[in-house]
Design an enzyme around this catalytic site. Structure first.
Site, short mmCIF file in Angstrom:
data_model
loop_
_atom_site.label_atom_id
_atom_site.label_comp_id
_atom_site.label_asym_id
_atom_site.label_seq_id
_atom_site.Cartn_x
_atom_site.Cartn_y
_atom_site.Cartn_z
N GLU A 67 30.90 -5.67 -9.39
CA GLU A 67 31.53 -6.75 -8.92
C GLU A 67 30.20 -7.69 -8.65
OE1 GLU A 67 33.43 -6.52 -4.77
OE2 GLU A 67 33.65 -8.63 -4.72
N ARG A 80 29.02 9.48 -5.04
CA ARG A 80 27.84 8.35 -5.40
C ARG A 80 26.53 8.93 -4.79
NH1 ARG A 80 30.21 4.23 -3.08
NH2 ARG A 80 28.43 2.97 -2.46
N LYS A 103 25.69 -3.57 -1.04
CA LYS A 103 25.32 -5.06 -1.55
C LYS A 103 25.50 -6.02 -0.25
CE LYS A 103 27.48 -4.46 -5.84
NZ LYS A 103 28.62 -5.05 -5.96
P1 ATP Z 1 28.40 -1.67 -3.01
O1 ATP Z 1 28.91 -1.41 -1.73
O2 ATP Z 1 26.81 -1.41 -2.86
O3 ATP Z 1 28.42 -3.33 -3.31
P2 ATP Z 1 30.48 -0.94 -4.96
O4 ATP Z 1 30.99 0.25 -5.37
O5 ATP Z 1 31.08 -2.09 -4.06
O6 ATP Z 1 28.92 -0.76 -4.15
P3 ATP Z 1 30.55 -2.20 -7.39
O7 ATP Z 1 29.88 -3.45 -7.93
O8 ATP Z 1 32.08 -2.20 -7.26
O9 ATP Z 1 29.85 -2.19 -6.08
O10 ATP Z 1 30.23 -1.03 -8.11
C1 ATP Z 1 30.08 -0.84 -9.83
C2 ATP Z 1 30.03 0.42 -10.18
O11 ATP Z 1 28.74 1.19 -9.49
C3 ATP Z 1 31.43 1.09 -9.57
O12 ATP Z 1 32.03 1.93 -10.53
C4 ATP Z 1 30.87 2.06 -8.32
O13 ATP Z 1 31.76 3.04 -8.17
C5 ATP Z 1 29.46 2.28 -8.92
N1 ATP Z 1 28.55 2.53 -7.72
C6 ATP Z 1 28.26 1.88 -6.68
N2 ATP Z 1 27.31 2.46 -5.79
C7 ATP Z 1 27.07 3.38 -6.23
C8 ATP Z 1 26.28 4.66 -5.60
N3 ATP Z 1 25.68 4.53 -4.54
N4 ATP Z 1 26.38 5.87 -6.60
C9 ATP Z 1 26.86 5.68 -7.63
N5 ATP Z 1 27.62 4.85 -8.10
C10 ATP Z 1 28.11 3.93 -7.63
MG MG Z 2 31.95 -3.55 -3.50
#
Ligand code: ATP
Ligand code: MG
Length: 558
Positions: free
Chosen positions: A36, A261, A271
């Site tokens: 995202e 994760r 983020k």
């Molecule tokens: P954040 O909470 O940091 O914004 P998110 O999962 O909302 O993380 P996205 O941009 O939606 O962030 O994630 C893109 C991809 O990265 C998704 O497939 C997500 O599952 C993966 N991802 C995010 N954080 C992790 C993590 N700590 N370990 C492994 N994969 C991750």
């Molecule tokens: Mg997110």
């Protein structure tokens, strides 16, 4: 950690291999990385990137980069560009152009209409509170909304008018008609479209209704014919909904697979929280070298290979765990040990005068750039009568085990001569301002005929030839191992007030031509890289990491 040994398959590789063996999707492998664009990527994303792109590389497949841009409020083009840059820097290239969920807004709208026509979705006029009140709890079934039994015609009409902008934000939503008594709360008629009169970074004002994540994600996978849609464990209970949408619409059956994760101690990774650190000025931007972002790690001096190796070591599992940040540091040390040139830089200088060395004489000392790699060659470093050494490398009354310089003892100056400590000068405060020594003229490194012994070796720079440099020394950004693990305390309370110290160092003249991003080992001191703030006249280094795990030592002392 033995990379030589045959690696066994992790469970996702096993699934992919089984699918290929069974001829599923004609053996095709297409993964995607779906960030995202609401912030910069962090080391957790790097794990996901390495997994998705790594699978495609291993099994002759491809990976899409898809921006999951269904929330117009938080998404920005700056983030899109930073994300593309970070993925490429890690060494991966996506298939074709980058994709956007917003590319599919028309198709997703049509899918929603299809569900309404099939009696599988309805427009609900309830407020958010009313919807929540009927949702039930994990142990108690929900109740049907009074709008659940609307006719298909009325639903079609209202949904179209939602799209046309006739209603304000929050006035109505579109819900999937699944089961208000499902034990899985996400299956209790989840919202699939909401009204949001907001400008989208790509579609502008074309839309005022936006699909929810759960309705957009799986359908986007399906539209792209993704074979293996890999996400983190918190989406496990979304999978029935993912499958329900695909089955109800009768579209390409992408398969969702969840893995644990990456969690790292001494940092935070979402983020949202990283944005807070940036916005409130706790760090100097997304690429601050203390940040766990990919851009921060890059600026800190991490190499793409070190991050890929770290992701490999961490492995892919189904169970949540916390990885010690020292594993990340191990990975960069291992890489830089092989690739970084050794140079000399004195971080805490004190003057050393070799009283029997001819005044005005300068010798060029040949130094090997990296003993691990002959192809990196050698360079010349000027040596003279007055040098700087580290203050902590001299002790007036040294104990027996002190193998550095002290009065009456010998020590070798790296790549140069053996010296003998004689004396030191102090100021009124009792601080040593100058150390005196003599040298053995026939002890020059490489042609030592002195027969004199020295236990330790010190690095040095010539006072007349050195370059001044700003060196930024980083420590962990948080003092607590789990800054988020305290119910009564905000994670910001654990910020380390000493996570950045700036010092002035003296470095050898060969570094005059060092460019932003260049990485070095300062002998005995650690790995350092040139910061983008560096100019031709003012060198700025970041300390990437110490030579040894200094925290392991600290913890042992406890
Ligand atoms: P954040 O909470 O940091 O914004 P998110 O999962 O909302 O993380 P996205 O941009 O939606 O962030 O994630 C893109 C991809 O990265 C998704 O497939 C997500 O599952 C993966 N991802 C995010 N954080 C992790 C993590 N700590 N370990 C492994 N994969 C991750
Ligand atoms: Mg997110």
């Amino acid at each position: 950690m033995d990379t030589e040994k045959v690696e066994s398959l992790h469970f996702i590789e096993q699934i992919v291999e089984d699918d290929i063996a069974n001829g599923k999707h004609e053996g095709r492998v297409l993964t995607r990385f779906p960030p995202e664009p609401n912030g910069y990527l962090h080391i957790g994303h790097a794990k996901s990137i390495c997994l998705n792109f790594g699978l495609a590389q291993k099994y002759g497949g491809k990976t899409n980069l898809r921006f999951d841009d269904t929330n117009p409020t938080t998404e920005e083009t700056e983030y899109v560009n930073a994300i593309k840059n970070d993925v490429r820097w890690l060494g991966f290239e996506w298939d074709g152009e980058e994709l956007y969920t917003s590319n599919y807004f028309d198709q997703l709208y049509d899918y929603a209409v299809q569900l309404i026509k099939d009696g599988k979705a309805y427009v609900d006029d309830s407020t958010a509170e009313e919807i929540a009140a009927l949702k039930g709890t994990p142990t108690e079934a929900g109740k049907d909304s009074p709008y659940r039994s609307r006719s298909i015609e009325e639903n079609l009409d209202l949904f179209e008018r939602m799209k046309a902008g006739e209603f304000p934000d929050g006035a109505r939503v579109l819900r999937a008609k699944i089961d208000m008594t499902s034990p899985n709360m996400l299956m209790r008629d989840p919202l699939i479209y909401r009204i949001k009169h907001e400008t989208h970074h790509r579609t502008g004002d074309k839309w005022c209704i936006y699909p929810m994540y759960d309705f957009a994600h799986g359908q986007s996978d399906s539209i792209e014919k993704i074979t293996h849609s890999i996400c983190t464990l918190e989406f496990e209970n979304h999978r029935p909904l993912y499958d329900w949408c695909i089955n109800s619409l009768g579209i390409f059956p992408s398969r969702q697979i969840e893995f644990a994760r990456l969690n790292l101690n001494y940092t935070v990774m979402s983020k949202r929280r990283l944005l807070l650190l940036v916005k409130d000025g706790h760090v100097n931007g997304w690429d601050d070298p203390r940040m766990p972002t990919i851009s921060g790690l890059r600026r800190r001096g991490y190499t793409p290979a070190s991050i890929r190796n770290f992701a490999k070591r961490v492995g892919i599992a189904r169970r949540e765990n916390v990885i010690d940040i020292s594993l990340l540091e191990f990975s960069i040390r291992e890489d830089l040990n092989k690739t970084a040139a050794r140079v000399m830089g004195v971080l805490n200088p004190v003057k050393l005068v070799i009283t029997n060395y001819p005044e005005g004489q300068v010798e060029e000392m040949e130094m090997i750039n990296n003993p691990e790699d002959d192809s990196m060659g050698s360079r010349k470093v000027p040596f003279s009568r007055e040098l700087y050494i580290e203050r902590e490398d001299f002790m007036e009354d040294a104990p027996k085990k002190f193998f550095r310089l002290s009065q009456g003892k010998n020590v070798r100056l790296k790549g140069a001569y053996i010296i003998h400590g004689t004396d030191c000068i102090k100021n009124d405060a009792g601080e040593i301002t100058e150390i005196h020594c003599t040298y053995y003229p026939n002890s020059r490194s490489g042609s030592d005929e002195s027969g004199v012994k020295a236990k330790g070796t010190l690095h040095w720079v010539s006072t007349a030839h050195n370059i001044k440099a700003e060196v930024r020394i980083y420590d962990r950004l948080f003092l607590d191992e789990t800054p988020l693990g305290h119910k009564d305390k905000d994670f910001l309370e654990f910020i380390n007030p000493d996570s950045l110290k700036t010092i002035t160092a003296y470095v050898e003249p060969s570094l005059k031509t060092a460019k932003s991003g260049d990485r070095f080992q300062f002998m005995r001191k650690g790995y350092f890289c040139v910061d983008p703030d560096s100019t031709e006249t003012d060198l700025v280094f970041n300390r990437t990491v110490t030579l040894k795990d200094s925290w392991a030592k600290k913890n042992k002392k406890k």
